[in-house]
Scaffold this motif. Structure first.
Motif, PDB file in Angstrom:
ATOM      1  N   THR A   1      -7.457  10.228   3.367  1.00 53.95           N
ATOM      2  CA  THR A   1      -6.680  10.173   4.608  1.00 53.95           C
ATOM      3  C   THR A   1      -5.259   9.726   4.303  1.00 53.95           C
ATOM      4  O   THR A   1      -5.047   8.716   3.628  1.00 53.95           O
TER       5      THR A   1
ATOM      6  N   GLY B   1      -1.595   5.976   1.939  1.00 56.80           N
ATOM      7  CA  GLY B   1      -2.859   6.692   1.860  1.00 56.80           C
ATOM      8  C   GLY B   1      -2.858   7.764   0.798  1.00 56.80           C
ATOM      9  O   GLY B   1      -2.098   7.711  -0.185  1.00 56.80           O
TER      10      GLY B   1
ATOM     11  N   SER C   1      -8.708   0.930  10.381  1.00 57.99           N
ATOM     12  CA  SER C   1     -10.005   0.359   9.999  1.00 57.99           C
ATOM     13  C   SER C   1     -11.154   1.233  10.477  1.00 57.99           C
ATOM     14  O   SER C   1     -12.131   1.468   9.740  1.00 57.99           O
TER      15      SER C   1
ATOM     16  N   GLU D   1     -11.340   4.445   8.280  1.00 59.89           N
ATOM     17  CA  GLU D   1     -11.894   4.159   6.957  1.00 59.89           C
ATOM     18  C   GLU D   1     -13.405   3.974   7.029  1.00 59.89           C
ATOM     19  O   GLU D   1     -14.144   4.419   6.147  1.00 59.89           O
ATOM     20  N   ASP D   2     -13.851   3.329   8.104  1.00 59.53           N
ATOM     21  CA  ASP D   2     -15.289   3.147   8.284  1.00 59.53           C
ATOM     22  C   ASP D   2     -15.980   4.480   8.577  1.00 59.53           C
ATOM     23  O   ASP D   2     -17.062   4.771   8.048  1.00 59.53           O
TER      24      ASP D   2
ATOM     25  N   TYR E   1     -15.049   7.535   7.730  1.00 60.63           N
ATOM     26  CA  TYR E   1     -15.047   8.439   6.578  1.00 60.63           C
ATOM     27  C   TYR E   1     -15.529   7.771   5.289  1.00 60.63           C
ATOM     28  O   TYR E   1     -15.397   8.340   4.199  1.00 60.63           O
TER      29      TYR E   1
ATOM     30  N   ASN F   1     -14.397   5.274   3.523  1.00 67.80           N
ATOM     31  CA  ASN F   1     -13.371   4.936   2.529  1.00 67.80           C
ATOM     32  C   ASN F   1     -13.278   5.980   1.419  1.00 67.80           C
ATOM     33  O   ASN F   1     -13.229   5.667   0.223  1.00 67.80           O
ATOM     34  N   ASP F   2     -13.242   7.274   1.816  1.00 63.51           N
ATOM     35  CA  ASP F   2     -13.215   8.329   0.801  1.00 63.51           C
ATOM     36  C   ASP F   2     -11.844   8.529   0.164  1.00 63.51           C
ATOM     37  O   ASP F   2     -11.690   9.315  -0.775  1.00 63.51           O
ATOM     38  N   GLY F   3     -10.836   7.830   0.681  1.00 65.45           N
ATOM     39  CA  GLY F   3      -9.511   7.924   0.075  1.00 65.45           C
ATOM     40  C   GLY F   3      -8.826   9.259   0.296  1.00 65.45           C
ATOM     41  O   GLY F   3      -7.897   9.616  -0.443  1.00 65.45           O
TER      42      GLY F   3
ATOM     43  N   GLU G   1       0.780  -1.239   0.000  1.00 62.28           N
ATOM     44  CA  GLU G   1       0.000   0.000   0.000  1.00 62.28           C
ATOM     45  C   GLU G   1       0.813   1.291   0.000  1.00 62.28           C
ATOM     46  O   GLU G   1       0.325   2.309  -0.475  1.00 62.28           O
TER      47      GLU G   1
END
Length: 904
Positions: free
Chosen positions: A255, A287, A243, A246-247, A249, A251-253, A80
């Motif tokens: 961060t 990220g 985790s 991501e939950d 927000y 998973n708006d990508g 990642e």
């Protein structure tokens, strides 16, 4: 004489204080314009994980089974994000490390001493530039960034400082507290519309300070299972936080995540110096805006470079005082964004350079050096050329040109920050040498036979000499005035004027001394000069190479054969040789990295008890002088030694079982430490009994502060000191001085001054050199305090285990001072047995310490600067220790309401 000592103390304080004006000055300038990249940032929010005290190798390497200790972070590295190794700078401590990470500049060392939790100087930071920042962790770190921020947009949540307990059963709770509280915070935000709205804005930062790894490293060392298991706890906690975010927000990508450390840690569980295990820290980022898996070259990647990277990711102005260089290789964005960000970075650093020029006092023409090298026209040309490259889409050329401009600006910042050093250093050296010369002349005039033909009265100086120095002083003051210099500069620059005036007014003494020296045979004079120079060189080299102390002690062991004391006093000479060689072993022992060995501490205590029984038996035989109070005092001191042994053993095993520091042990430890100041004053003032009482009392405290072989050091040192006292009396008798009183019958007295008995001999210079050498041996015999990472926090665990930097530092400094005091008390006895006043010897000692100086490179903290500080501190402390030793040896407290007396 009293006036001279007061003036001497003031001069020493001035020389000591000069180090802070010359080398420990803040690099910050203020009033710059904030610089912001004019393009949309890739991330709306940033999460910064800082695992305090985490070493790069420990994180990246696989365990003995070939498995990773941090599976989540390993997965990030592989699939990642990007990773590398960041390089921290000395001092590798938490405060300057976090300032570099979050503010992007390297705080001067004095800031650590000025305030651990407060800010001695205001500075800008990523947290200050953010729209909102929420942070969780240690109050020591969070407080300084929250206080330094403007407005009301920084929120810090910290646990109680008492949780930072090195003896706690499970210190991973420091990290799980952070993770749990952050999760509770986000859970509460779902039901709080105002907070929910803030969390969904742009330019926000989440800062998680994780102290568990550092605490486990100090308590158990980085090679321990506890340290490595704590890495797994952090890894699992980070996985849960990522985790959850991501939950939250969706998973708006948007961060960006950064994981790093403020410093590493040595194998022996400490940090602060420049060992690679302390300066190499892990860096993992993933990220929004971060390139996919790759290892980025870390050869020129410093921890200060992380600040501009974080500012670029969320689109906030670069911290105003940042000197970090944006690592564009980590960015996953357009080439235009990289070039614009680097351009912003260059302008931001150039702003500091320009501000420095404005504020810089114009001393001499060399000040224009960097103005020519990076003139305004050249600055504009580079910026215009870089902007032209960006318009022509030559982004690589623009980035390269901006980096070139940054390097020039950074060199300019360093040039102007250190500009005053040479000027001030010259003045300090002039004063330094002048005071040494004056002290030497005072010794020669007042305490030697070299100037018998010269009147001891100070002759009135010529009118011309006085007027000349007044004129020089006025010119120096006028020069400083027109330069608008700080008031401290006047002290450093004007102090040499009266000092050298005092030297030159002693011209007749200088002339008479030179004539007296010429009467010595050339070969004899050359021999004295060679031995003197060799001794000074050994002292200087011992500051760099501890084994030189071993060489010196071996040479000391040969002293009886050179002076024929071997023939006159064989038994004493054998004792001198034995203890000199035994003490010579300690500088060869490891300074750092040693494992605790409580059995050596117990063994040292047992030897002291055995020696006490022998002394007690000897005293009981002398019934005519031995009374009940003395017997009780001796037995109580033996009990203190036994209690110290028990507390050390009990505390060690309690900490091994992770049961913490027993409260009873803590109480006993503090009582023993407090009583060690009082008990010697209750003993008789006869030389042997008082010195032995001081050894017993202070040895009991030293045992509580020991973790291994160093517990034997004061005992061996004291034995050598006892022998030294007897050797000096034999030497005095050998030189023909009539003095037949035995050492065992001597009494310490308060008002004894026997300077009228004799002048200084060459042997007195040798005695002063012996004392300086023993003091340096006491300093470096079991450690190297020039390097901060040679301290072992485990040495204070009998007193406290909860992190308290000032209290722990004070206890460790007291441990260092105990051998000093033992040596100084012994020297009080040497002065008594050799019929010489302490005043003349203190003059000689000051002269020796001024000779032990270093004017080499001042670049590495822990070497040259610390050596200068050590020498200057020792000259100041020497005067204080002389007074403390005089108090311990001559004063006596009477119990049962009896009056105080100085004599028995």
């Amino acid at each position: 004489m009293l006036l001279f000592f007061i003036l001497g103390l003031l001069v020493h304080f001035v020389f000591f204080g000069s180090i802070f004006d010359i080398y420990f000055t803040s690099p910050l300038v203020h009033g710059m314009t904030p610089q912001l990249t004019p393009l949309p940032p890739p991330a709306k929010r940033l999460v910064l994980f800082v695992a305090d005290g985490l070493r790069a190798d420990t994180l990246y390497e696989l365990d003995e089974n070939g498995n990773t200790r941090a599976p989540f972070i390993r997965n990030i590295i592989m699939h990642e994000g990007s990773w590398g190794i960041s390089h921290t700078r000395v001092p590798t401590e938490s405060r300057p490390g976090h300032v570099a990470l979050i503010a992007g500049f390297y705080e001067d060392v004095s800031a650590v001493a000025k305030g651990w939790k407060e800010n001695p100087v205001g500075f800008d930071s990523l947290i200050n530039e953010s729209r909102y920042t929420w942070s969780w962790g240690s109050p020591d770190i969070l407080t300084m960034f929250a206080k330094g921020a403007s407005g009301d947009h920084v929120y810090a949540y910290s646990y109680d400082a008492d949780n930072e307990d090195f003896g706690a059963q499970d210190v991973t709770k420091l990290d799980t507290w952070v993770f749990d509280n952050m999760k509770e915070f986000f859970h509460a935000a779902r039901n709080n519309q105002s907070l929910f709205s803030k969390l969904n804005e742009e330019k926000i930062v989440f800062f998680l300070h994780l102290l568990g790894i550092d605490t486990n490293g100090h308590a158990h060392r980085p090679t321990s299972r506890e340290y490595k298991d704590n890495i797994k706890v952090v890894d699992e906690g980070m996985k849960e936080i990522v985790s959850m975010l991501e939950d939250f927000y969706g998973n708006d990508g948007k961060t960006a995540f950064i994981f790093t450390s403020d410093h590493g840690m040595t194998d022996w569980g400490f940090h602060g110096a420049g060992h690679p295990s302390e300066t190499l820290t892990p860096f993992v980022t993933w990220g929004a805006g971060i390139k996919y898996p790759q290892r980025v070259s870390a050869q020129k990647f410093d921890d200060a470079d992380i600040a501009p990277l974080m500012a670029s990711l969320i689109g906030v102005p670069f911290p105003l005082n940042s000197v970090g260089i944006l690592p564009v290789d980590y960015l996953n964005n357009t080439d235009l964004f990289k070039a614009e960000s680097m351009f912003t970075n260059a302008v931001q650093i150039l702003e500091q350079f320009k501000k420095n020029i404005i504020e810089m006092r114009k001393y001499f023409k060399p000040n224009l050096f960097f103005c020519r090298l990076l003139s305004e026209s050249k600055q504009l040309n580079i910026l215009r050329k870089a902007r032209s490259y960006i318009k022509q889409r030559k982004y690589d050329e623009a980035v390269s040109l901006c980096k070139e401009l940054i390097q020039l600006a950074l060199k300019g910042l360093s040039y102007y920050h250190t500009y005053d050093r040479f000027f001030l250093g010259i003045n300090v050296v002039l004063g330094f040498v002048g005071w040494t010369s004056y002290a030497s002349l005072l010794i020669i005039r007042s305490h030697s036979s070299f100037t018998r033909g010269v009147s001891k009265e100070v002759k009135k100086p010529s009118h011309l000499l006085s007027c000349s120095f007044i004129a020089v002083g006025v010119l120096v003051a006028f020069f400083l005035l027109i330069q608008d210099c700080p008031w401290t500069y006047y002290i450093y620059c004007l102090l040499p004027v009266p000092i050298w005036y005092a030297v030159l007014r002693e011209f007749q003494v200088i002339q008479d001394f030179v004539i007296s020296l010429l009467t010595f045979p050339p070969s004899q004079l050359a021999g004295y000069l060679f031995i003197f120079t060799l001794g000074i060189e050994v002292l200087v080299l011992s500051f760099f190479y501890r084994y030189m102390l071993t060489a010196g002690l071996i040479a000391f062991a040969c002293w009886p054969f050179i002076t024929q004391l071997w023939i006159r006093a064989k038994s004493i000479s054998l004792s001198w040789i034995f203890f000199s060689l035994l003490l010579a072993v300690f500088p060869l022992m490891p300074v750092v990295g040693r494992k605790p060995d409580i059995f050596l501490v117990i063994g040292a205590g047992s030897l002291v008890l055995l020696l006490s029984l022998c002394v007690l038996t000897s005293l009981i035989k002398r019934k005519d002088r031995f009374i009940n109070e003395e017997l009780l005092l001796h037995l109580f001191q033996m009990l203190s030694i036994a209690l110290s042994m028990y507390v050390v053993y009990s505390t060690h095993h309690s900490l091994l079982k992770k049961q913490g520091l027993p409260f009873l042990n803590q109480i006993i430890s503090w009582i023993i430490l407090a009583s060690s100041f009082v008990l010697p004053l209750l003993s008789p003032t006869s030389l042997f009994e008082r010195l032995f009482s001081i050894l017993l009392s202070w040895m009991s405290a030293y045992l509580l502060l020991s973790t291994g072989y160093e517990a034997l050091f004061p005992l061996v040192l004291s034995c050598l000191m006892f022998v030294w006292i007897q050797m000096e009396q034999e030497t005095l008798q050998q030189s023909g001085v009539s003095y037949r009183q035995k050492v065992t019958s001597l009494q310490f007295t308060c008002n004894l001054d026997i300077t009228q008995f004799r002048h200084l001999y060459l042997d007195d210079i040798r005695r002063a050199f012996f004392l300086v050498f023993f003091l340096v041996t006491a300093f470096f015999g079991t450690g190297n305090i020039a390097s901060v990472n040679s301290f072992d926090l485990a040495s204070v665990y009998c007193f406290l285990t909860v992190f308290s930097p000032y209290m722990m530092g004070a206890l460790m400094m007291w441990k260092i001072l105990i051998p000093f005091v033992l040596v100084m008390c012994a020297f009080e006895a040497v002065q008594l047995t050799t019929q010489l006043s302490s005043k003349s010897h203190v003059f000689i000692l000051q002269h020796f310490f001024f000779l032990v100086k270093d004017y080499g490179s001042w670049l590495e903290i822990g070497t040259s600067i610390s050596h200068y500080v050590i020498v200057m501190s020792m000259t100041i402390v020497l005067m204080l220790l002389n007074g403390l030793a005089h108090l311990l040896t001559t004063k006596k407290l009477e119990l049962y309401g009896k009056s105080k007396s100085h004599l028995i």
